[in-house]
Scaffold this active site. Structure first.
Site, PDB file in Angstrom:
ATOM      1  CD  GLU A 109      -3.221   0.619   2.116  1.00  0.00           C
ATOM      2  OE1 GLU A 109      -3.293  -0.535   2.589  1.00  0.00           O
ATOM      3  OE2 GLU A 109      -4.021   1.510   2.398  1.00  0.00           O
ATOM      4  CD  GLU A 157      -2.849   1.103  -4.308  1.00  0.00           C
ATOM      5  OE1 GLU A 157      -2.820   0.330  -3.333  1.00  0.00           O
ATOM      6  OE2 GLU A 157      -3.889   1.366  -4.946  1.00  0.00           O
ATOM      7  CB  CYS A 163      -7.245  -2.862   6.294  1.00  0.00           C
ATOM      8  SG  CYS A 163      -5.652  -2.467   5.621  1.00  0.00           S
ATOM      9  CB  SER A 207      -5.507   1.044  -1.184  1.00  0.00           C
ATOM     10  OG  SER A 207      -4.642  -0.065  -1.326  1.00  0.00           O
ATOM     11  CE  LYS A 267     -10.605  -8.318   8.151  1.00  0.00           C
ATOM     12  NZ  LYS A 267      -9.870  -7.843   6.977  1.00  0.00           N
ATOM     13  CD  GLU A 324     -11.688  -8.953   3.582  1.00  0.00           C
ATOM     14  OE1 GLU A 324     -11.371  -9.435   4.684  1.00  0.00           O
ATOM     15  OE2 GLU A 324     -11.106  -7.977   3.085  1.00  0.00           O
ATOM     16  CD  GLU A 363     -15.065  -9.038  -5.196  1.00  0.00           C
ATOM     17  OE1 GLU A 363     -15.370  -9.875  -4.326  1.00  0.00           O
ATOM     18  OE2 GLU A 363     -15.774  -8.057  -5.468  1.00  0.00           O
ATOM     19  CB  CYS A 403      -9.400  -4.155  14.345  1.00  0.00           C
ATOM     20  SG  CYS A 403      -9.034  -3.611  12.680  1.00  0.00           S
TER      21      CYS A 403
END
Lengths: 158, 579
Positions: free
Chosen positions: B280, B283, B300, B320, B359, B362, B367, B504
């Site tokens: 990142e 990037e 994230c 990102s 999560k 996710e 993807e 988190c």
């Protein structure tokens, strides 16, 4: 697909109102008969109020409906004074005549049966409303006779 | 500041003006019972359990919302108060199925403990079920309205903390219930799966989809090589589920516990957090020098990704392209690690321990299959891991310390702070500074981006080049920032968003209860973990250097892009409905 242009027009009417939601819902229900999923979602986008909140308002007020209703909405009072004057017997007669439970609508779309809170007409209890008309001093026979008239009227207008 | 003095049960106490009776009582060590009050939320005064008597007042008052006034005499334990509370509680219990042994919140239920505190041994009223059936349409959250006590905390959390408003209060009077519009289910509305509602639910009306059974099945299967990764925030909170105080850091004990459960390799999400920073950071430098959508937004937090997909899809190019550390780990476990260990990736079962409920969504995204398999097979929340350990009698606080396995268990201080709001920003800046200036960063603690405020801004000098950064935690705060960006009023370069309050460590999968006080203690534990580590910059992680040398080539390489980067999808707030 429901035509939503009339919703746009109604929302536009209240562009300058600070808290327009209830006015909009009232007018939209008058126009469309009930507050459908599609219509409420469209309103949510237009007025930028979350759908969960609009749905909450629509289900809170008993005169708003999220389901299509019959041509004639029969509202039986179930409060204490009517109860004492045997409104329950009247309700049972209506239920068996229409073949409905409370909150249901006949398949032909003629009648919907509901409860109402006190209409302030306790002197002539038990009472019911059919759309905007009020009927008092009911007996089971009298109530069924009134509904029979509506049924005939409904058929002849159909 | 103006002060007022009140007398509570004969004890005088002076508090700042505006303090509620409930807060003042806490100062004299009286915990007034409450069910709808939550320190994160404005009072609703719905449960009527916190009522108190105020001298000269005709009515009982709800102490959660009633403000102290000078000279007020408050009685929190009179007969009237006690019987009124009891009545309120019995009425709540009359609509609650007494199925405690079958409930996910058994032994961690506010209703259960208040019933115990108030000495309820029988109720006078017959049980009458609430309307609404179980909604398990979502891959992440389950709602069981039959257990709901109508405290409205979930609704307030969804609306005020997260600005999502997926659920609301429907109906009226006796037949009121919490629901999605038209009872369509959470899968059909823009629920972002953050799980904050679970953390604030006093009972078992909201919980996560259980992945415990499938993890046991994998552990029991001799043909499976089961690897586990642990997110940074879990080590600072799982102790609470075993009765330890908030802020207990139990990294080493947790590693031992995971080995005892039977995981073949115990790895650390921190390894791929370091990797995320290198990818990142590279990037960001690319976007700053070669052009690209600025500000760059972090990626994230999967609850945040769900939020931007639904509510600000026009800003997706700013996000990102880096996958989250969990998913980078998943992709590497079934490629790099499989290759190194000589294991067929189809035999690897990859589990992650997360402070997060989103999560779970996710890991099932289409993807996230770049290894050729589902990269991460199961996600356990911190709560679920604690439950698994308890199921087999593992007493975490007493365990001997253990060490993570190599190579995916090696990490730096920059990775562990990913668990806190501002942590990804700080970790990235530590690396970006050195990559840009080519000189060592003297003081690695970039305190400007730390803190618990909803939105924070900072400007960091990279030897002359100024990087303007913003950090938001909680989606209502993220929304503020997004509005600024949409309106063109923001000139940030880099923006960190974490969906949950505090980051988190305050995630929707963390031990219950949560509050600002608890979150602050977890944050302190995480910063202590960072300080204790020798290497505190991601790009200096030797295992990461080796990973690039052996496998990926260089940061943002073609292979890195294939495995570690992705793009997200435009969604709408409301599904397109057809009449």
């Amino acid at each position: 697909m429901q035509d939503l242009t009339r919703v746009d027009e109604i929302v536009g009417r209240y562009a300058d109102t600070k808290t327009p939601l209830i006015y909009i819902l009232k007018d939209v229900q008058k126009e469309y008969g009930y507050l459908s999923d599609v219509v409420l979602t469209h309103i949510a986008k237009k007025v930028d109020i979350p759908l969960s909140e609009i749905y909450g308002v629509a289900t809170f007020y008993s005169l708003f409906t999220i389901k299509p209703k019959g041509k004639y909405v029969v509202r039986c009072c179930n409060n204490a004074p009517c109860h004492v004057k045997k409104s329950k017997e009247v309700l049972e007669a209506i239920k068996s005549y229409l073949g409905l439970e409370v909150t249901e609508t006949t398949e032909c779309g003629t009648f919907t049966l509901e409860f109402t809170s006190c209409l302030g007409l306790c002197a002539v209890a038990p009472v019911m409303m059919v759309n905007d008309e009020v009927y008092g001093n009911l007996t089971p026979e009298k109530a069924v006779a009134i509904l029979k008239d509506y049924k005939m009227k409904g058929q002849s207008n159909a | 500041m103006d002060k007022v003095t009140v007398t509570i049960d004969g004890i005088q106490v002076t508090v700042p003006k505006g303090t509620t009776v409930l807060e003042a009582a806490k100062q004299v060590n009286i915990k007034i019972p409450r069910l709808c009050y939550h320190p994160d939320l404005p009072p609703v005064s719905g449960c009527r359990l916190c009522v108190v008597e105020i001298e000269g007042d005709r009515l009982l008052r709800t102490s959660c919302s009633w403000k102290c006034q000078d000279g007020m005499k408050i009685n929190t334990k009179s007969q009237t108060v006690r019987s009124s509370r009891r009545m309120a509680l019995e009425l709540i219990l009359s609509r609650h199925p007494m199925l405690c042994t079958e409930c996910v919140r058994n032994n961690n239920c506010e209703l259960q403990s208040i019933a115990d505190q108030l000495g309820i041994r029988e109720t006078r009223f017959e049980y009458s079920a609430r309307p609404g059936g179980i909604d398990d349409s979502s891959a992440v959250l389950v709602r069981d309205p039959s257990k709901c006590i109508l405290c409205r905390r979930c609704i307030q959390t969804c609306e005020l903390v997260q600005s999502v408003s997926a659920i609301g209060l429907e109906g009226r009077g006796y037949n009121v219930w919490v629901d999605t519009p038209f009872g369509k289910g959470l899968d059909d509305v823009a629920c972002v799966s953050c799980g904050q509602c679970i953390n604030r639910c006093p009972v078992g009306a909201l919980y996560e989809q259980d992945h415990v059974a499938r993890v046991w099945a994998a552990l029991d299967d001799p043909t499976k090589h089961v690897v586990v990764q642990t997110a940074p925030a879990v080590r600072a909170s799982i102790g609470e589920a075993f009765g330890m105080s908030a802020g207990s850091l139990v990294t080493d004990k947790m590693v031992t516990g995971l080995r005892m459960l039977g995981f073949d390799k115990v790895f650390d999400t921190d390894f791929t957090a370091d990797l995320t920073i290198v990818e990142e950071g590279t990037e960001l430098i690319g976007r700053l020098t070669n052009g690209g959508a600025l500000p760059m937004l972090t990626s994230c937090s999967p609850g945040w990704i769900n939020f931007i997909e639904h509510f600000y899809p026009q800003l997706l190019p700013h996000v990102s392209s880096c996958k989250s550390p969990q998913q980078m780990f998943g992709a590497l476990a079934k490629t790099y690690y499989a290759e190194k260990a000589g294991i067929d990736p189809k035999d690897i079962y990859s589990v992650s321990i997360m402070p997060c409920t989103a999560k779970k969504y996710e890991c099932q995204r289409p993807e996230m299959r770049d290894s050729g398999y589902q990269d991460v097979d199961a996600v356990l929340t911190t709560r679920e891991l604690a439950k698994m350990m308890k199921q087999v009698g593992i007493d975490l606080p007493q365990l001997e310390p253990g060490k993570y396995d190599e190579p995916l268990g090696i990490s730096t201080g920059a990775a562990v702070i990913f668990g806190n709001t501002g942590g990804v920003m700080e970790a990235a800046l530590r690396t970006v500074y050195e990559l840009v200036t080519k000189s060592p960063l003297e003081n690695v603690e970039i305190k400007q981006v730390r803190g618990m405020e909803g939105v924070r801004e900072a400007e960091i000098d990279l030897n002359g080049t100024k990087v303007r950064a913003a950090v938001a935690n909680g989606l209502a705060n993220a929304r503020q920032l997004m509005e600024k960006i949409v309106a063109g009023e923001a000139d940030y370069h880099f923006v960190e968003i974490m969906a949950c309050p505090g980051g988190c460590i305050g995630g929707g999968g963390q031990p219950i209860p949560t509050s600002m006080e608890i979150r602050k203690k977890r944050v302190e534990a995480i910063y202590a973990a960072d300080r204790a580590l020798e290497i505190r910059k991601s790009h200096e992680n030797p295992a990461i250097k080796k990973l690039y040398a052996e496998f990926l080539g260089e940061p943002n390489s073609h292979k890195a892009h294939e495995l570690l980067h992705t793009h997200y999808t435009r969604k709408t707030v409301y599904k397109e409905t057809v009449a």
